[in-house]
Design a protein around this motif. Structure first.
Motif, PDB file in Angstrom:
ATOM      1  N   ALA A  80     -31.141  14.507  20.067  1.00 25.51           N
ATOM      2  CA  ALA A  80     -30.097  13.936  19.199  1.00 25.51           C
ATOM      3  C   ALA A  80     -30.358  12.687  18.547  1.00 25.51           C
ATOM      4  N   LEU A 100     -34.659  17.477  15.274  1.00 24.19           N
ATOM      5  CA  LEU A 100     -33.684  16.655  15.677  1.00 24.19           C
ATOM      6  C   LEU A 100     -32.413  17.277  15.208  1.00 24.19           C
ATOM      7  N   LYS A 101     -31.580  16.878  16.273  1.00 23.75           N
ATOM      8  CA  LYS A 101     -30.125  17.563  16.235  1.00 23.75           C
ATOM      9  C   LYS A 101     -29.441  16.752  15.046  1.00 23.75           C
ATOM     10  N   PRO A 102     -28.552  17.307  14.343  1.00 28.26           N
ATOM     11  CA  PRO A 102     -28.276  18.628  14.194  1.00 28.26           C
ATOM     12  C   PRO A 102     -29.079  19.523  13.293  1.00 28.26           C
TER      13      PRO A 102
END
Lengths: 231, 532
Positions: A80, A100-102
């Motif tokens: 994240a 990478l989140k989201p």
């Protein structure tokens, strides 16, 4: 191709599993670093999706441990925090890519396909998947791509398996059972709708006219067939 | 602490201190002037007292000379004897009313004694020019006595006259004796000005030659005149002067006064200013700490939002893929979930980018990508929202080759611009995007992306400010439209970090035209999206 997904959030773990299975990968799931190391030893996956912040043994440590035995195993980090990704790159842990989140499904697929292509390229010297022609479409299994008149079409691992099977059995009817066994795996519960939907989506991408298919033709009541007219 | 704040604090401390210092110096200067004036007045008064003493001594001398002149006689031998024996006078003279000298006998030069001849030579200008008679004539008619001064030889010479009938009897004063008597009558320095020390009183003639001086000084060269007066008649050609190396006693008087009155006030003020500065610094530090904590909190929350947001977006997209467009209603609903979660993702990305910018922690991740693919992905994300607002998209994308750049930064920059079109320029019904790659002689490339709309545009007076963080155009344009006000600021910051810029270009017809430029390195052989 087997993927080990190590992620402590259950929903993300299961979501990723669903996406990857749909793509044609086998999956094994770990909810923390210790389990990931254990499954790595037992299952010998082809590559890893590794969350960084996990309870117990974190993603960095899992990566370091695996790199001691296998410096070439493709590893995709999930995080994240872009700072954590910076650290991964800074530590030179040999990450192949990062998500990478989201993130959305398309992004996951793009990354996974890219890693798969590199993984296949690494294995080329032992089991080189050769390009083959289906009608006017050139299929490049090693690149998970197909080409027609300079236009590139992205394919999933499952798409490639279906096309390879139809090409190998060219002129013959490939029944649903064989397609399921070879392209979905023996542990998958056969479902006609799943198969038809997948073929329908694939036709939209590879056929000049999906309503008049020339590559994947339906043989009613039996299955599918590819006719190599030029050969 | 930031340099600007440090400068502000310094100004807050230094400015009042400088003002206080200037005021202090001015007060001290004024005080010194006043004291100097007072000292000068005091000295002049004291010198007048000395003058009065000299005058009294002269009067006494005059009385004694007058006694010597009596009884008045024209007898030659008597006058010769008197002249010879007198200590106060050098020579006596007798004139008749018309001004003719009766004694010494000028009519019979052979009868003159040598001393009489010398005397006549000394006084020739008095008798030849009739100066004495003129002087007597000028004096009041009732005046019986008077003085006459003239210059001869080594300085001022004096004679005293008295009227006796038609004759005028004159005594030529012994200058040396007169000076000795006058000096004897002078008071000591300490008597003149006991509170002033370190000075010298000088009695000077008309040429400035010091006739007599008294008082001790340490530094002869630095001696300056502090006060001067002319003596009263008949010695008005002479003057009295008080000279000193420094304004006597001024330093101690001023310093004493300053220490007693001004310094405590000054110290109090300095203390107050420093106290205020310390308070201000503490408050400012506390506020900065709290602001940092707030930023950190927002940062943390934004990160925490990412995992649930990933799940919402990912599962909505999985459902969307499964539905495969067969159920239109479900597809529409899933579209809303997906596009809103993408919007939330952009907002979180903006907040985090802004926060990193504030901490100078922004950095880029170069990858080999096809810039047009990034632009298409951004537009694809916005397609449902743009279509819902009836905005047509016109594309002229011409960067099909791979370049080395940060795709996330490019996506974020262009995403913010497209988001602005969707929010503020929907009435124009058009979004035009153009891209291209310029090769530079250095081998580097520069990609440009134009995002253009036909909305109301940005008012001229606002154009310079729209790139400032948190600035939102205050007009009907933004009324009721949500936004954080950091999108353009972040876009510009990212573009500049990427060796380019974001500018609002002039547009003749309505609407806005933003030009994005980014420096990039063309990639010869295509490679996958690995981190560079």
């Amino acid at each position: 191709m087997k993927v080990l997904i190590a992620e402590d959030d259950r929903n993300i773990r299961l979501g990723l599993e669903e996406i990857l299975r749909e793509e044609g990968y086998q999956t094994v799931l770990a909810e923390d670093g210790r389990e990931a190391l254990d499954l790595y030893r037992r299952e010998a996956p082809d590559f890893l999706c590794l969350d960084i912040m996990m309870p117990g043994v974190n993603g960095y440590d899992v990566c370091r441990e695996i790199r001691r035995h296998d410096p070439d195993l493709p590893i995709v980090f999930i995080s994240a925090k872009s700072e954590e990704i910076d650290r991964v790159l800074g530590l030179e842990l040999g990450a192949d890519d990062f998500i990478l989140k989201p993130f959305g499904v398309r992004e996951v697929l793009a990354r996974i396909r890219a890693v798969t292509r590199r993984s296949i390229a690494r294995q080329r010297h032992t089991e080189a998947p050769r390009p083959f022609q289906m009608d006017d479409l050139e299929v490049l299994p090693g690149e998970l791509r197909a080409k027609r008149e300079g236009q590139t079409i992205d394919l999933s691992l499952r798409d490639v398996k279906i096309l390879e099977l139809l090409h190998r059995k060219r002129g013959q009817v490939v029944d649903r059972g064989l397609l399921f066994d070879e392209c979905w795996g023996l542990d998958h519960i056969p479902n006609s709708r799943t198969l038809d939907q997948h073929v329908s989506q694939l036709r939209k991408r590879i056929e000049r006219d999906p309503k008049e298919p020339r590559i994947i033709r339906t043989v009613h009541g039996a299955g599918y067939r590819f006719e190599q007219e030029t050969e | 602490m930031k340099p600007r704040l440090t400068l502000l604090l310094l100004l807050i401390v230094v400015t009042p201190l400088a003002i206080v210092g200037w005021l202090g110096a001015k007060i001290v200067g004024d005080e010194q002037d006043v004291l100097q004036h007072r000292v000068s007045g005091l000295m002049t008064g004291q010198l007048r007292a000395v003058d009065a003493a000299i005058s009294t001594a002269l009067d006494a001398y005059q009385q004694r000379v007058l006694e010597e002149m009596r009884p008045f006689t024209v007898e030659r031998d008597a006058l010769r004897k008197r002249s010879r024996e007198s200590a106060l006078s050098m020579q006596f003279y007798v004139l008749e009313g018309a001004g003719k000298l009766l004694y010494p006998p000028v009519d019979s030069p052979g009868a003159l004694t040598p001393s009489e001849r010398e005397a006549l030579a000394r006084t020739a200008q008095i008798w030849d020019g009739g100066e004495l008679l003129a002087s007597v004539g000028e004096s009041e008619a009732t005046a019986e006595t008077g003085w006459k001064a003239w210059y001869w030889g080594n300085g001022l010479q004096m004679m005293f006259w008295t009227r006796e009938g038609q004759r005028i009897h004159v005594a030529e004063i012994n200058r040396t004796r007169l000076l000795a008597d006058l000096i004897a009558a002078l008071p000591e320095t300490d008597e003149v000005a006991p509170q002033l020390s370190g000075g010298r009183i000088q009695l000077m003639d008309a040429t400035g030659t010091v006739l007599y001086q008294w008082g001790s000084v340490k530094n002869e060269e630095a001696l300056k005149t502090a006060a001067r007066i002319a003596l009263r008649a008949p010695l008005s050609a002479w003057s009295l002067e008080y000279a000193t190396a420094e304004a006597p006693g001024i330093g101690s008087v001023v310093a004493g006064g300053f220490l007693l009155t001004l310094l405590p006030a000054l110290l109090l003020l300095v203390g107050l200013v420093l106290g205020m500065a310390a308070y201000f610094y503490r408050e400012q530090s506390r506020e900065m700490r709290e602001a940092a904590q707030r930023v950190s909190f927002v940062n943390q929350v934004s990160h925490e939002l990412k995992t649930p947001l990933t799940n919402i977006r990912m599962y909505a997209e999985i459902l969307e893929r499964e539905a495969g467009g067969e159920d239109e209603r479900m597809s529409r609903h899933l579209n809303v979930i997906v596009s809103e979660s993408q919007r939330l993702s952009r907002m979180i990305a903006n907040v985090l980018t802004f926060s990193r910018g504030q901490r100078n922690a922004l950095n880029l991740r170069y990858q080999s990508v096809v810039p047009d693919d990034v632009l298409r992905t951004v537009l694809e994300q916005f397609r449902p929202a743009l279509s819902a607002r009836g905005i047509d998209v016109e594309l002229d994308l011409r960067i099909g080759e791979e370049c080395s750049l940060d795709p996330d930064a490019l996506g974020q920059i262009v995403g913010n611009l497209v988001s602005n079109v969707e929010k503020y320029a929907a009435e124009g019904k058009l979004l035009r995007m153009e891209s291209g790659l310029d090769s530079l002689p250095s081998g580097l490339g520069r990609i440009f992306v134009v995002v253009e709309d036909r909305g109301p545009g940005v008012p001229a007076r606002e154009q310079a400010r729209i790139f400032e963080p948190f600035y939102r155009v205050n007009s009907l344009l933004t009324e009721g439209v949500s936004g954080t006000g950091i999108g353009l600021s972040i876009s510009r910051e990212l573009a500049r970090l990427h060796g380019g810029d974001v500018v609002l270009e002039a547009k003749e017809s309505g609407g806005s035209r933003f030009l994005v430029t980014l420096a990039c390195r063309p990639v010869a052989a295509p490679t996958e999206g690995r981190p560079a």
